[in-house]
Design a protein around this motif. Structure first.
Motif, PDB file in Angstrom:
ATOM      1  N   TYR A 104     -40.560 -23.996  12.817  1.00 51.74           N
ATOM      2  CA  TYR A 104     -40.183 -22.725  12.192  1.00 51.74           C
ATOM      3  C   TYR A 104     -40.016 -22.883  10.684  1.00 51.74           C
ATOM      4  N   MET A 105     -39.340 -23.968  10.277  1.00 50.17           N
ATOM      5  CA  MET A 105     -39.109 -24.195   8.859  1.00 50.17           C
ATOM      6  C   MET A 105     -40.407 -24.546   8.131  1.00 50.17           C
ATOM      7  N   GLU A 106     -41.257 -25.343   8.783  1.00 49.59           N
ATOM      8  CA  GLU A 106     -42.544 -25.687   8.181  1.00 49.59           C
ATOM      9  C   GLU A 106     -43.430 -24.456   8.033  1.00 49.59           C
ATOM     10  N   ALA A 107     -43.384 -23.567   9.017  1.00 49.51           N
ATOM     11  CA  ALA A 107     -44.171 -22.336   8.927  1.00 49.51           C
ATOM     12  C   ALA A 107     -43.684 -21.467   7.773  1.00 49.51           C
ATOM     13  N   ALA A 108     -42.367 -21.434   7.556  1.00 51.10           N
ATOM     14  CA  ALA A 108     -41.818 -20.657   6.445  1.00 51.10           C
ATOM     15  C   ALA A 108     -42.274 -21.230   5.103  1.00 51.10           C
ATOM     16  N   LYS A 109     -42.316 -22.558   4.991  1.00 55.86           N
ATOM     17  CA  LYS A 109     -42.780 -23.191   3.746  1.00 55.86           C
ATOM     18  C   LYS A 109     -44.259 -22.907   3.503  1.00 55.86           C
ATOM     19  N   ILE A 110     -45.048 -22.945   4.580  1.00 50.70           N
ATOM     20  CA  ILE A 110     -46.484 -22.660   4.449  1.00 50.70           C
ATOM     21  C   ILE A 110     -46.700 -21.226   3.976  1.00 50.70           C
ATOM     22  N   ASP A 111     -45.833 -20.325   4.438  1.00 50.15           N
ATOM     23  CA  ASP A 111     -45.939 -18.914   4.032  1.00 50.15           C
ATOM     24  C   ASP A 111     -45.434 -18.667   2.625  1.00 50.15           C
ATOM     25  N   GLY A 112     -44.941 -19.717   1.965  1.00 48.99           N
ATOM     26  CA  GLY A 112     -44.533 -19.580   0.563  1.00 48.99           C
ATOM     27  C   GLY A 112     -43.058 -19.347   0.344  1.00 48.99           C
ATOM     28  N   ALA A 113     -42.238 -19.469   1.380  1.00 42.74           N
ATOM     29  CA  ALA A 113     -40.800 -19.244   1.229  1.00 42.74           C
ATOM     30  C   ALA A 113     -40.150 -20.457   0.577  1.00 42.74           C
ATOM     31  N   ASN A 114     -39.260 -20.205  -0.393  1.00 40.17           N
ATOM     32  CA  ASN A 114     -38.516 -21.302  -0.992  1.00 40.17           C
ATOM     33  C   ASN A 114     -37.372 -21.713  -0.059  1.00 40.17           C
ATOM     34  N   ARG A 115     -36.591 -22.716  -0.473  1.00 44.07           N
ATOM     35  CA  ARG A 115     -35.546 -23.233   0.406  1.00 44.07           C
ATOM     36  C   ARG A 115     -34.517 -22.173   0.764  1.00 44.07           C
ATOM     37  N   TRP A 116     -34.135 -21.369  -0.226  1.00 38.94           N
ATOM     38  CA  TRP A 116     -33.111 -20.350   0.026  1.00 38.94           C
ATOM     39  C   TRP A 116     -33.613 -19.303   1.015  1.00 38.94           C
ATOM     40  N   LYS A 117     -34.839 -18.825   0.814  1.00 37.50           N
ATOM     41  CA  LYS A 117     -35.389 -17.821   1.726  1.00 37.50           C
ATOM     42  C   LYS A 117     -35.614 -18.402   3.113  1.00 37.50           C
ATOM     43  N   ALA A 118     -36.065 -19.640   3.183  1.00 36.47           N
ATOM     44  CA  ALA A 118     -36.285 -20.276   4.485  1.00 36.47           C
ATOM     45  C   ALA A 118     -34.970 -20.416   5.241  1.00 36.47           C
ATOM     46  N   PHE A 119     -33.915 -20.759   4.490  1.00 38.84           N
ATOM     47  CA  PHE A 119     -32.606 -20.872   5.143  1.00 38.84           C
ATOM     48  C   PHE A 119     -32.096 -19.518   5.581  1.00 38.84           C
ATOM     49  N   TRP A 120     -32.122 -18.539   4.687  1.00 39.61           N
ATOM     50  CA  TRP A 120     -31.495 -17.242   4.956  1.00 39.61           C
ATOM     51  C   TRP A 120     -32.289 -16.419   5.967  1.00 39.61           C
ATOM     52  N   LYS A 121     -33.617 -16.493   5.900  1.00 39.55           N
ATOM     53  CA  LYS A 121     -34.449 -15.653   6.763  1.00 39.55           C
ATOM     54  C   LYS A 121     -34.821 -16.325   8.081  1.00 39.55           C
ATOM     55  N   VAL A 122     -34.828 -17.642   8.108  1.00 43.20           N
ATOM     56  CA  VAL A 122     -35.278 -18.345   9.314  1.00 43.20           C
ATOM     57  C   VAL A 122     -34.136 -19.105   9.987  1.00 43.20           C
ATOM     58  N   MET A 123     -33.527 -20.037   9.235  1.00 43.27           N
ATOM     59  CA  MET A 123     -32.529 -20.906   9.855  1.00 43.27           C
ATOM     60  C   MET A 123     -31.238 -20.176  10.201  1.00 43.27           C
ATOM     61  N   PHE A 124     -30.738 -19.378   9.276  1.00 42.61           N
ATOM     62  CA  PHE A 124     -29.423 -18.748   9.494  1.00 42.61           C
ATOM     63  C   PHE A 124     -29.387 -17.873  10.748  1.00 42.61           C
ATOM     64  N   PRO A 125     -30.395 -17.020  10.991  1.00 38.33           N
ATOM     65  CA  PRO A 125     -30.364 -16.259  12.243  1.00 38.33           C
ATOM     66  C   PRO A 125     -30.406 -17.131  13.492  1.00 38.33           C
ATOM     67  N   LEU A 126     -31.063 -18.293  13.395  1.00 40.51           N
ATOM     68  CA  LEU A 126     -31.185 -19.168  14.560  1.00 40.51           C
ATOM     69  C   LEU A 126     -29.912 -19.959  14.839  1.00 40.51           C
ATOM     70  N   ILE A 127     -29.073 -20.163  13.805  1.00 43.32           N
ATOM     71  CA  ILE A 127     -27.811 -20.874  14.023  1.00 43.32           C
ATOM     72  C   ILE A 127     -26.634 -19.902  14.170  1.00 43.32           C
TER      73      ILE A 127
END
Length: 305
Positions: free
Chosen positions: A199-222
């Motif tokens: 999930y995190m690798e896919a977010a990086k491939i889509d161009g998301a920076n660390r903050w967006k990857a955390f807030w949009k991907v990781m935070f909802p999952l945790i």
């Protein structure tokens, strides 16, 4: 030769039911009995005593109906002052301890020696006894700061940390955050390591920076970990008692009296157990409402993997 069929032993439904009943009695009944005698019966007795004028010792109870509740809402200023302290403390404690523990969890979520040592370092205060913690901080704020003030002359070390209401409030927040941050850190790490790396690798491939990857991907999952941490920190903040009992005893000038400590003093210092039980019922009702709202809000944000 004819093949003889071997008899097959079949457990009867009655035997299986007996086994299940026996297992229920062995494992479940003791737990239910403990909850009944340690929680349910005292709670019912609490409701009963709230409508009486009782000092906690005498066998004679004077029925007063809702008079205890009327006095609490109309003339008990100390109770509502303790509510103001408890609400302020809980607000700052919940925000600070969750923010710090989540940041530490993000930094120590990788599996390496440094992370393992760091986790142990932050978790140690949580397993230290309250008496030891109180003695440690009493030494820091007393002799240690006095020596540093004499050596450096910095006014920071010469401040009366437990002699002024605002400073005593800050001290309590700092101590409780320092003591419990390791517990919430472990819960957040458990949620972070369960997030699939894809999930995190896919977010990086889509161009998301660390903050967006955390807030949009990781935070909802945790979010399940967030729900647990917010719930436990909320209940801890509202039920704050032990550190006040040992460290400040409500001072200075009753500025650090929490609701739980106020109820304790009402029952065991003022010997007004009827009023104390009425206060505790109001306290329990408020906690149930707040935690229910919190759980509903965070539950909506949870995302299934």
């Amino acid at each position: 030769m004819d093949n003889e069929k071997k008899p097959v032993r079949v457990h009867s439904k009655k035997g299986k039911k007996r086994k299940e009943t026996l297992m229920f009695i062995i494992f479940v009944v003791p737990a239910l009995a403990f909850v009944l005698f340690a929680t349910d019966i005292p709670f019912v007795m609490n409701i009963y005593y709230s409508v009486f004028d009782w000092n906690g010792i005498s066998k004679n109870l004077t029925f007063v109906g809702l008079e205890n509740f009327r006095k609490i809402f109309t003339s008990d200023k100390t109770y509502w002052t303790s509510w103001w302290f408890t609400l302020r403390f809980t607000f700052f404690y919940v925000i600070i301890v969750n923010a710090i523990s989540l940041a530490i969890a993000l930094a120590l979520s990788k599996e390496n020696r440094f992370a393992q040592v760091g986790r142990a370092f932050y978790y140690i205060p949580y397993i230290i006894s309250l008496t030891a913690i109180s003695l440690i901080w009493e030494f820091i704020l007393g002799p240690a700061f006095d020596s540093l003030y004499e050596s450096t002359g910095w006014s920071f070390f010469g401040m009366s940390w437990l002699g002024k209401p605002n400073l005593a409030f800050i001290v309590l927040v700092v101590i409780t955050v320092w003591e419990n941050v390791g517990f919430y850190m472990i819960n957040y790490i458990a949620g972070i390591v369960s997030v699939p790396r894809d999930y995190m690798e896919a977010a990086k491939i889509d161009g998301a920076n660390r903050w967006k990857a955390f807030w949009k991907v990781m935070f909802p999952l945790i979010m399940p970990s967030v729900s647990i941490c917010f719930l436990t920190s909320l209940t801890f903040g509202f039920k704050l008692f032990d550190i006040i009992m040992v460290f400040t005893k409500g001072g200075p000038v009753n500025s650090t009296v929490s609701v739980a400590y106020n109820i304790y003093k009402e029952a065991f210092t003022n010997n007004h157990c009827g009023t104390a039980t009425a206060k505790s019922l109001i306290f329990v009702a408020f906690i149930l409402i707040v935690t229910g709202i919190q759980m509903r809000v965070t539950k909506k944000q949870e995302v299934e993997l």
